[in-house]
Scaffold this motif. Structure first.
Motif, mmCIF file in Angstrom:
data_model
loop_
_atom_site.group_PDB
_atom_site.id
_atom_site.type_symbol
_atom_site.label_atom_id
_atom_site.label_comp_id
_atom_site.label_asym_id
_atom_site.label_seq_id
_atom_site.Cartn_x
_atom_site.Cartn_y
_atom_site.Cartn_z
ATOM 1 N N VAL A 10 44.902 26.676 43.670
ATOM 2 C CA VAL A 10 45.043 27.647 42.591
ATOM 3 C C VAL A 10 43.871 27.423 41.639
ATOM 4 C CG1 VAL A 10 46.483 28.400 40.658
ATOM 5 C CG2 VAL A 10 47.541 27.722 42.815
ATOM 6 N N PHE A 11 43.174 28.493 41.312
ATOM 7 C CA PHE A 11 41.967 28.384 40.487
ATOM 8 C C PHE A 11 42.280 28.822 39.059
ATOM 9 C CE2 PHE A 11 40.727 28.741 44.870
ATOM 10 C CZ PHE A 11 39.708 27.810 44.995
ATOM 11 N N LYS A 12 42.066 27.891 38.105
ATOM 12 C CA LYS A 12 42.416 28.200 36.717
ATOM 13 C C LYS A 12 41.340 27.690 35.771
ATOM 14 C CE LYS A 12 46.491 26.095 37.042
ATOM 15 N NZ LYS A 12 47.840 25.583 36.783
ATOM 16 N N PRO A 13 40.998 28.467 34.725
ATOM 17 C CA PRO A 13 40.064 27.978 33.720
ATOM 18 C C PRO A 13 40.623 26.730 33.044
ATOM 19 C CG PRO A 13 40.408 30.336 33.474
ATOM 20 C CD PRO A 13 41.441 29.845 34.453
ATOM 21 N N MET A 14 39.733 25.783 32.727
ATOM 22 C CA MET A 14 40.152 24.551 32.060
ATOM 23 C C MET A 14 39.660 24.553 30.615
ATOM 24 S SD MET A 14 39.607 21.763 35.085
ATOM 25 C CE MET A 14 40.679 20.563 34.255
ATOM 26 N N GLY A 15 40.327 23.779 29.774
ATOM 27 C CA GLY A 15 39.965 23.729 28.351
ATOM 28 C C GLY A 15 39.744 22.299 27.884
ATOM 29 N N LEU A 16 39.361 22.211 26.618
ATOM 30 C CA LEU A 16 38.999 20.923 26.021
ATOM 31 C C LEU A 16 40.126 19.884 26.136
ATOM 32 C CD1 LEU A 16 36.479 19.918 24.676
ATOM 33 C CD2 LEU A 16 37.321 20.810 22.491
ATOM 34 N N ALA A 17 41.365 20.341 26.086
ATOM 35 C CA ALA A 17 42.506 19.413 26.155
ATOM 36 C C ALA A 17 42.537 18.682 27.501
ATOM 37 C CB ALA A 17 43.811 20.180 25.947
ATOM 38 N N GLN A 18 41.822 19.211 28.501
ATOM 39 C CA GLN A 18 41.855 18.601 29.848
ATOM 40 C C GLN A 18 40.630 17.731 30.130
ATOM 41 O OE1 GLN A 18 42.534 22.596 31.266
ATOM 42 N NE2 GLN A 18 44.230 21.891 32.517
ATOM 43 N N ILE A 19 39.903 17.364 29.095
ATOM 44 C CA ILE A 19 38.658 16.608 29.303
ATOM 45 C C ILE A 19 38.928 15.282 30.032
ATOM 46 C CG2 ILE A 19 38.653 15.515 27.000
ATOM 47 C CD1 ILE A 19 35.500 15.928 27.158
ATOM 48 N N GLY A 20 40.084 14.679 29.793
ATOM 49 C CA GLY A 20 40.416 13.410 30.464
ATOM 50 C C GLY A 20 40.502 13.596 31.971
ATOM 51 N N ARG A 21 41.120 14.700 32.425
ATOM 52 C CA ARG A 21 41.248 14.989 33.856
ATOM 53 C C ARG A 21 39.872 15.216 34.478
ATOM 54 N NH1 ARG A 21 46.560 16.728 35.238
ATOM 55 N NH2 ARG A 21 45.852 16.388 37.377
ATOM 56 N N VAL A 22 39.043 15.956 33.743
ATOM 57 C CA VAL A 22 37.703 16.294 34.240
ATOM 58 C C VAL A 22 36.865 15.022 34.395
ATOM 59 C CG1 VAL A 22 35.546 17.430 33.542
ATOM 60 C CG2 VAL A 22 37.719 18.638 33.298
ATOM 61 N N ARG A 23 36.919 14.170 33.396
ATOM 62 C CA ARG A 23 36.101 12.957 33.445
ATOM 63 C C ARG A 23 36.602 11.985 34.511
ATOM 64 N NH1 ARG A 23 33.077 10.918 28.378
ATOM 65 N NH2 ARG A 23 31.461 10.895 29.974
ATOM 66 N N ALA A 24 37.890 12.014 34.778
ATOM 67 C CA ALA A 24 38.435 11.151 35.844
ATOM 68 C C ALA A 24 37.913 11.613 37.211
ATOM 69 C CB ALA A 24 39.966 11.174 35.810
ATOM 70 N N VAL A 25 37.819 12.940 37.408
ATOM 71 C CA VAL A 25 37.272 13.479 38.663
ATOM 72 C C VAL A 25 35.800 13.098 38.787
ATOM 73 C CG1 VAL A 25 36.619 15.642 39.812
ATOM 74 C CG2 VAL A 25 38.923 15.368 38.907
ATOM 75 N N GLU A 26 35.062 13.220 37.694
ATOM 76 C CA GLU A 26 33.637 12.845 37.713
ATOM 77 C C GLU A 26 33.481 11.352 38.042
ATOM 78 O OE1 GLU A 26 31.619 12.377 33.919
ATOM 79 O OE2 GLU A 26 29.876 13.410 34.723
ATOM 80 N N GLN A 27 34.302 10.541 37.397
ATOM 81 C CA GLN A 27 34.243 9.087 37.590
ATOM 82 C C GLN A 27 34.496 8.711 39.057
ATOM 83 O OE1 GLN A 27 33.328 6.989 35.206
ATOM 84 N NE2 GLN A 27 33.361 5.429 36.799
ATOM 85 N N GLU A 28 35.506 9.352 39.638
ATOM 86 C CA GLU A 28 35.843 9.082 41.038
ATOM 87 C C GLU A 28 34.696 9.505 41.964
ATOM 88 O OE1 GLU A 28 39.242 11.216 42.490
ATOM 89 O OE2 GLU A 28 39.350 10.016 44.319
ATOM 90 N N ALA A 29 34.101 10.664 41.686
ATOM 91 C CA ALA A 29 32.984 11.144 42.511
ATOM 92 C C ALA A 29 31.795 10.187 42.412
ATOM 93 C CB ALA A 29 32.582 12.549 42.076
ATOM 94 N N LEU A 30 31.510 9.732 41.203
ATOM 95 C CA LEU A 30 30.379 8.814 41.018
ATOM 96 C C LEU A 30 30.614 7.508 41.772
ATOM 97 C CD1 LEU A 30 29.670 9.449 37.236
ATOM 98 C CD2 LEU A 30 28.018 9.784 39.084
ATOM 99 N N ALA A 31 31.852 7.045 41.757
ATOM 100 C CA ALA A 31 32.177 5.789 42.445
ATOM 101 C C ALA A 31 32.018 5.915 43.962
ATOM 102 C CB ALA A 31 33.605 5.369 42.093
ATOM 103 N N HIS A 32 32.095 7.159 44.469
ATOM 104 C CA HIS A 32 31.984 7.380 45.925
ATOM 105 C C HIS A 32 30.605 7.859 46.363
ATOM 106 C CE1 HIS A 32 36.353 7.117 45.871
ATOM 107 N NE2 HIS A 32 36.292 6.961 47.177
ATOM 108 N N MET A 33 29.655 7.957 45.420
ATOM 109 C CA MET A 33 28.342 8.508 45.781
ATOM 110 C C MET A 33 27.626 7.601 46.768
ATOM 111 S SD MET A 33 28.201 11.317 44.227
ATOM 112 C CE MET A 33 26.577 11.916 44.598
ATOM 113 N N GLU A 34 27.060 8.248 47.820
ATOM 114 C CA GLU A 34 26.242 7.490 48.775
ATOM 115 C C GLU A 34 24.948 7.045 48.103
ATOM 116 O OE1 GLU A 34 25.585 10.420 51.807
ATOM 117 O OE2 GLU A 34 27.735 10.733 52.008
#
Ligand SMILES: CC(C)(COP(=O)(O)OP(=O)(O)OC[C@H]1O[C@@H](n2cnc3c(N)ncnc32)[C@H](O)[C@@H]1OP(=O)(O)O)[C@@H](O)C(=O)NCCC(=O)NCCS
Length: 174
Positions: A10-34
């Motif tokens: 399901v595709f939904k616009p995200m807002g400032l209140a969700q910054i924690g979720r967004v940064r957790a996804v970024e953090q996980e991606a960075l940890a898995h970078m080749e």
């Protein structure tokens, strides 16, 4: 934008209140970078910007789980961050432009062409706003991102240096 569903995403616009979720996804991606040069860590300030209008951060959700996200960044005229300025006079025509700036899919949700799904929706939103030119950059070594951009109809323009790394600049007439 209204929420739409493709398969189980399901595709939904995200807002400032969700910054924690967004940064957790970024953090996980960075940890898995080749390779560490494939993805730049964004500052909190940049994420705050991306999560507020006129920019659009679109999340791909599976139930309560955030599988991935993409950002349409709509720069103010003359902003130095705006790579799309290089291309605003393509073919002698003047285009309103925006960047498909960030796209991250959590490692466990890769393989579903989510970057393409997100990119298509962000392009449709840009079109609805009268934005006729989109640009994006990717490391030439980031094959998943390069393939997705080509599948989205982006063309290669040039090699640029961004964030201190080599990047290919792509554009798409929208
Ligand atoms: C880039 C990214 C968003 C793509 O995720 P995705 O949409 O799930 O992409 P997919 O796994 O569906 O792969 C897309 C295509 O690349 C291919 N691919 C994936 N990884 C690859 C690799 N390491 N080498 C070559 N091809 C690869 C897939 O086979 C697929 O090819 P196809 O179009 O021929 O079927 C994801 O890899 C990611 O989050 N990476 C880290 C963050 C990042 O680099 N973002 C881009 C810059 S902001």
């Amino acid at each position: 934008m209204t929420a739409t569903e493709v398969y189980r995403f399901v595709f939904k616009p995200m807002g400032l209140a969700q910054i924690g979720r967004v940064r957790a996804v970024e953090q996980e991606a960075l940890a898995h970078m080749e390779r560490p040069d494939l993805l730049r860590r964004n500052t909190e300030q940049m994420w705050c910007e991306c999560l507020q209008p006129p920019h659009l951060c679109l999340g791909a959700w599976v139930g309560e789980e955030l599988a991935g996200l993409g950002v349409l960044y709509v720069p103010e005229r003359g902003g130095c961050e705006d790579l799309s300025l290089i291309l605003t006079r393509l073919d002698g025509r003047q285009y309103a432009s925006a960047n498909f700036k960030i796209c991250i899919v959590r490692p466990c949700w890769r393989g579903h062409h989510l970057q393409v799904e997100l990119g298509q929706r962000l392009a449709a939103e840009a079109k609805a706003r009268g934005i006729g030119l989109l640009c994006a950059t990717a490391s030439p070594h980031n094959m998943a991102s390069v393939k997705s951009l080509l599948r989205l109809g982006y063309c290669e323009d040039s090699q640029v240096e961004k964030y201190g790394f080599e990047r290919t600049l792509f554009y798409r007439i929208n």
